[in-house]
Design a protein around this motif. Structure first.
Motif, mmCIF file in Angstrom:
data_model
loop_
_atom_site.group_PDB
_atom_site.id
_atom_site.type_symbol
_atom_site.label_atom_id
_atom_site.label_comp_id
_atom_site.label_asym_id
_atom_site.label_seq_id
_atom_site.Cartn_x
_atom_site.Cartn_y
_atom_site.Cartn_z
ATOM 1 N N GLY A 112 2.428 -13.207 -6.882
ATOM 2 C CA GLY A 112 1.318 -13.511 -6.100
ATOM 3 C C GLY A 112 1.342 -12.883 -4.804
ATOM 4 O O GLY A 112 0.344 -12.671 -3.977
ATOM 5 N N SER A 113 2.620 -11.962 -4.646
ATOM 6 C CA SER A 113 2.493 -11.222 -3.380
ATOM 7 C C SER A 113 1.794 -9.965 -3.505
ATOM 8 O O SER A 113 1.371 -9.593 -4.727
ATOM 9 N N CYS A 114 1.637 -9.242 -2.408
ATOM 10 C CA CYS A 114 0.831 -7.930 -2.184
ATOM 11 C C CYS A 114 1.653 -7.085 -1.755
ATOM 12 O O CYS A 114 2.326 -7.203 -0.572
ATOM 13 N N THR A 115 2.071 -5.853 -2.163
ATOM 14 C CA THR A 115 2.876 -4.782 -1.684
ATOM 15 C C THR A 115 2.171 -3.914 -0.565
ATOM 16 O O THR A 115 0.940 -3.761 -0.821
ATOM 17 N N ALA A 116 2.928 -3.638 0.381
ATOM 18 C CA ALA A 116 2.518 -2.748 1.452
ATOM 19 C C ALA A 116 2.592 -1.490 1.186
ATOM 20 O O ALA A 116 2.184 -0.524 1.838
ATOM 21 N N LYS A 117 3.365 -0.947 0.017
ATOM 22 C CA LYS A 117 3.633 0.433 -0.311
ATOM 23 C C LYS A 117 2.318 1.131 -0.921
ATOM 24 O O LYS A 117 1.853 0.530 -2.008
ATOM 25 N N ALA A 118 2.174 2.272 -0.935
ATOM 26 C CA ALA A 118 1.339 3.169 -1.495
ATOM 27 C C ALA A 118 1.992 3.687 -2.827
ATOM 28 O O ALA A 118 3.115 3.969 -2.663
ATOM 29 N N GLY A 119 1.204 3.564 -3.804
ATOM 30 C CA GLY A 119 1.718 4.088 -5.020
ATOM 31 C C GLY A 119 1.454 5.760 -5.516
ATOM 32 O O GLY A 119 0.944 6.381 -4.449
ATOM 33 N N PRO A 120 2.087 6.270 -6.444
ATOM 34 C CA PRO A 120 2.005 7.697 -6.603
ATOM 35 C C PRO A 120 0.474 8.133 -6.887
ATOM 36 O O PRO A 120 -0.012 9.253 -6.920
ATOM 37 N N TYR A 121 -0.187 6.937 -7.675
ATOM 38 C CA TYR A 121 -1.586 7.260 -7.991
ATOM 39 C C TYR A 121 -2.686 6.614 -6.956
ATOM 40 O O TYR A 121 -3.714 6.407 -7.471
ATOM 41 N N GLN A 122 -2.291 6.416 -5.954
ATOM 42 C CA GLN A 122 -2.992 5.811 -4.697
ATOM 43 C C GLN A 122 -4.493 6.226 -4.472
ATOM 44 O O GLN A 122 -5.463 5.480 -4.704
ATOM 45 N N LYS A 123 -4.571 7.602 -4.234
ATOM 46 C CA LYS A 123 -5.866 8.245 -4.072
ATOM 47 C C LYS A 123 -6.909 8.308 -5.601
ATOM 48 O O LYS A 123 -7.741 7.792 -5.533
ATOM 49 N N GLN A 124 -6.096 8.303 -6.715
ATOM 50 C CA GLN A 124 -6.946 8.228 -8.077
ATOM 51 C C GLN A 124 -7.480 6.806 -8.326
ATOM 52 O O GLN A 124 -8.487 6.686 -8.513
ATOM 53 N N ILE A 125 -6.604 5.826 -7.837
ATOM 54 C CA ILE A 125 -6.777 4.495 -7.934
ATOM 55 C C ILE A 125 -7.952 3.893 -7.148
ATOM 56 O O ILE A 125 -8.954 3.221 -7.377
ATOM 57 N N GLU A 126 -7.697 4.449 -5.917
ATOM 58 C CA GLU A 126 -8.826 4.296 -4.755
ATOM 59 C C GLU A 126 -10.255 4.691 -5.356
ATOM 60 O O GLU A 126 -11.075 4.063 -5.164
ATOM 61 N N ARG A 127 -10.122 5.913 -5.568
ATOM 62 C CA ARG A 127 -11.475 6.525 -6.080
ATOM 63 C C ARG A 127 -12.320 5.881 -7.279
ATOM 64 O O ARG A 127 -13.223 5.453 -7.263
ATOM 65 N N TRP A 128 -11.278 5.441 -8.191
ATOM 66 C CA TRP A 128 -11.522 4.758 -9.644
ATOM 67 C C TRP A 128 -12.267 3.359 -9.313
ATOM 68 O O TRP A 128 -13.387 2.821 -9.769
ATOM 69 N N LEU A 129 -11.647 2.698 -8.026
ATOM 70 C CA LEU A 129 -12.190 1.218 -7.592
ATOM 71 C C LEU A 129 -13.138 1.187 -6.646
ATOM 72 O O LEU A 129 -13.644 0.445 -6.349
ATOM 73 N N GLY A 130 -13.554 2.582 -6.154
ATOM 74 C CA GLY A 130 -14.825 2.606 -5.192
ATOM 75 C C GLY A 130 -14.288 2.268 -3.859
ATOM 76 O O GLY A 130 -15.073 1.912 -2.966
ATOM 77 N N LEU A 131 -13.114 2.697 -3.583
ATOM 78 C CA LEU A 131 -12.397 2.045 -2.339
ATOM 79 C C LEU A 131 -12.420 3.299 -1.481
ATOM 80 O O LEU A 131 -12.932 4.318 -1.754
ATOM 81 N N THR A 132 -12.381 3.085 -0.201
ATOM 82 C CA THR A 132 -12.107 4.493 0.677
ATOM 83 C C THR A 132 -10.912 5.069 0.198
ATOM 84 O O THR A 132 -9.705 4.548 0.036
ATOM 85 N N VAL A 133 -10.967 6.356 -0.088
ATOM 86 C CA VAL A 133 -9.841 7.076 -0.604
ATOM 87 C C VAL A 133 -9.075 7.909 0.415
ATOM 88 O O VAL A 133 -9.446 9.012 1.081
ATOM 89 N N ASP A 134 -7.951 7.570 1.057
ATOM 90 C CA ASP A 134 -7.278 7.919 1.861
ATOM 91 C C ASP A 134 -5.866 7.980 1.541
ATOM 92 O O ASP A 134 -4.870 8.483 2.309
ATOM 93 N N GLY A 135 -5.521 7.427 0.444
ATOM 94 C CA GLY A 135 -4.060 7.564 -0.004
ATOM 95 C C GLY A 135 -3.172 6.508 0.843
ATOM 96 O O GLY A 135 -1.834 6.817 0.673
ATOM 97 N N ARG A 136 -3.669 5.702 1.327
ATOM 98 C CA ARG A 136 -2.847 4.728 2.180
ATOM 99 C C ARG A 136 -3.221 3.328 1.828
ATOM 100 O O ARG A 136 -4.345 2.937 1.546
ATOM 101 N N GLN A 137 -2.057 2.497 1.617
ATOM 102 C CA GLN A 137 -2.313 1.175 1.143
ATOM 103 C C GLN A 137 -2.730 0.229 2.050
ATOM 104 O O GLN A 137 -2.287 0.261 3.376
ATOM 105 N N SER A 138 -3.987 -0.376 2.091
ATOM 106 C CA SER A 138 -4.465 -1.363 3.026
ATOM 107 C C SER A 138 -4.191 -2.953 2.195
ATOM 108 O O SER A 138 -4.213 -2.925 1.040
#
Length: 306
Positions: A112-138
């Motif tokens: 149930g926890s949420c990681t604060a670490k950005a993953g290696p596919y951060q930007k691709q996944i942010e783009r796919w989910l329609g999130l702000t694409v900055d490569g940083r985990q929020s």
């Protein structure tokens, strides 16, 4: 050829055929596939990425070890009717569960926890989910990724933008039109299309998709699946390595020792196969019913990290 767990199939051993040894299912500590990605902005000297490992311990006793791959072409023969009536055994329960690769420090993350670490596919996944694409985990990123992981049955669902989550997104994006980019040639006859970049395969006749797309595992960097045009030249439902005494279920050879065949573990592994195109038992069984000897196989692109 085969990815993490699948069991051997019964059948009469074929005459001697040289086969490669098996590759063991990944365990915590095995590195995940290198991720494409852009260097972090402002970093003149890129930092060494944290090694990723399976987020859950994989039980190697749950089923047979990884099936082997063929190093060289098999000795072709005509299976008996009795042998052909035998069906390879089913995979053990949980063999194909989706286990994400995460940093070692996140393996013991509280459910149930949420990681604060950005993953290696951060930007691709942010783009796919329609999130702000900055490569940083929020916090918002993690919540969105975690929600997707929970919906797809990916564990641990801690919001880490890893290779399994990204592969699942590419599979879903392929949908009913996997050849939208027109990379697999359209022919009047049946063609098995193997997209190494997305790790997907399907079968099409003309523009109509008659099988798939389904996820696959192709060859590793040292033993890549060969690109170009090939042809299914031998089909052996209960193919058996007489050297390693393990099965290669629903084997359909298309280029020397390289074949489509089932494995008894997930296709989402850090290490590729020995050159074959691996599928789950269910997908390999359906593909067996679709392809015939002489059908064309077209392979293109390259697997991440190769």
């Amino acid at each position: 050829m085969p990815a993490p767990p699948v069991p051997p199939a019964p059948g009469n051993p074929a005459p001697s055929d040289p086969a490669l040894g098996s590759s063991a299912p990944p365990a915590p500590g095995d590195p995940a596939p290198p991720a494409p990605g852009d260097p972090a902005p402002g970093n003149a000297t890129p930092s060494i990425p944290e090694v990723l490992v399976p987020g859950e311990v994989l039980d190697s006793q749950a089923g047979p070890l990884d099936t082997p791959d063929q190093a060289l072409p098999p000795l072709v023969y005509q299976p008996s009717a009795a042998e052909d009536r035998l069906e390879p055994v089913a995979a053990p329960e949980g063999a194909y569960r989706l286990v994400e690769y995460v940093p070692q420090s996140e393996v013991a993350a509280k459910p149930g926890s949420c990681t604060a670490k950005a993953g290696p596919y951060q930007k691709q996944i942010e783009r796919w989910l329609g999130l702000t694409v900055d490569g940083r985990q929020s916090a918002a990123d993690c919540a969105a990724v975690r929600k997707f992981q929970q919906a797809q049955g990916i564990s641990p669902a801690i919001g880490f933008a890893g290779p399994v989550t990204w592969s699942r997104m590419q599979f879903l994006s392929a949908g009913k039109n996997p050849n939208a980019a027109h990379e697999c040639p359209v022919k009047a006859q049946r063609v098995a299309c193997v997209d190494l970049a997305r790790q997907l395969m399907w079968v099409q006749t003309g523009k109509k998709v008659t099988f798939g797309p389904v996820p696959i595992r192709s060859g590793r960097a040292s033993l890549p699946t060969r690109v170009g045009w090939h042809k299914v030249y031998w089909r052996h439902k209960n193919h058996w390595s007489t050297i390693y005494h393990q099965s290669m279920p629903y084997a359909q050879f298309f280029d020397g020792g390289q074949a489509f065949h089932a494995i008894y573990h997930s296709v989402y592994t850090s290490e590729g196969s020995h050159g074959c195109v691996n599928l789950s038992v269910g997908d390999a069984r359906k593909l067996w019913d679709v392809l015939r000897q002489g059908d064309g196989v077209y392979v293109w692109g390259h697997r991440e990290g190769t």
